[in-house]
Design an enzyme around this catalytic site. Structure first.
Site, short mmCIF file in Angstrom:
data_model
loop_
_atom_site.label_atom_id
_atom_site.label_comp_id
_atom_site.label_asym_id
_atom_site.label_seq_id
_atom_site.Cartn_x
_atom_site.Cartn_y
_atom_site.Cartn_z
CG MET A 97 -4.19 -1.76 -4.17
SD MET A 97 -5.30 -3.07 -3.58
CE MET A 97 -6.12 -2.21 -2.23
CG HIS B 44 -2.69 3.65 1.08
ND1 HIS B 44 -3.45 2.77 1.84
CD2 HIS B 44 -1.40 3.26 1.27
CE1 HIS B 44 -2.66 1.91 2.44
NE2 HIS B 44 -1.41 2.18 2.10
#
Length: 215
Positions: free
Chosen positions: A36, A65
């Protein structure tokens, strides 16, 4: 049997290598690494250098991810850090087809993620080319959130499209997965359950993983 990808977002970051070994030894099928950037999502975690440091502890595939803006700039970095699967968000790029091909050309498997409010129609054209369709069952950015019930219908539709068109992608669900919601998602057609808080806060990670796999 449902596969389980353990989200390392909920582990003790000061002992990340040991935590990875612990979930690997107790039955996780993959390590889910949430990257992130504080821009695409309201949180910052870690990048490719940290993932590379985990390589000595690696015995299961790394599923990275990317919840970041401009992911196309960093595919080679994450592949070189040991990522076997790279998942990007449809919402984070203007050229999804190009990005999927970039991931595949790097040698990694390609996944596409959709936020809860993003329609399946936005990725229909690439479904035949991807390995994983990740459906967020919470709004991305933080661990420990509650599963959003309406995404279950999206899981079901994704499974129907796969069957109707003869596609081979695996359906993965990420967010708020526990014993109950994991069963709901699996019954709707989910193949891979991402779980973090539920696993790491359980008294017995191995037993909890086995419970999710039995869905």
């Amino acid at each position: 049997m449902t596969l389980v990808s353990c989200s390392m977002l909920s582990c003790d970051f000061s002992r990340m290598g040991e935590e990875l070994k612990r979930v690997s030894d107790t039955g996780a099928d993959m390590a889910h690494l949430d990257v992130m950037d504080g821009a695409f999502v309201p949180n910052i975690t870690f990048g490719a250098p940290v993932i590379k440091k985990l390589l000595p502890y690696k015995t299961i595939p790394f599923e990275t991810h990317l919840m970041i803006e401009n992911p196309e700039k960093y595919i080679s970095d994450f592949r070189n850090a040991g990522s076997d699967i790279i998942i990007v968000h449809q919402e984070a790029t203007n050229h999804l087809d190009r990005l999927v091909n970039q991931i595949k050309e790097s040698g990694a498997k390609a996944g596409v993620a959709l936020n809860p409010g993003t329609s399946l129609h936005s990725v229909e054209e690439v479904l035949g080319d991807i390995d994983i369709l990740l459906l967020m069952t919470v709004n991305p950015g933080f661990g420990g959130q509650k599963y959003i019930p309406y995404v279950t219908d999206k899981i079901r539709r994704a499974a129907e499209i796969r069957k109707e068109r003869g596609f081979n992608y695996l359906i993965e669900c990420d967010g708020g997965v526990d014993g109950e919601t994991g069963k709901t998602a699996a019954n709707a057609g989910c193949d891979i359950l991402v779980s973090g808080s539920y696993l790491f806060k359980s008294g017995n990670i191995g037993e909890t993983i086995r419970g999710l796999k039995s869905n």
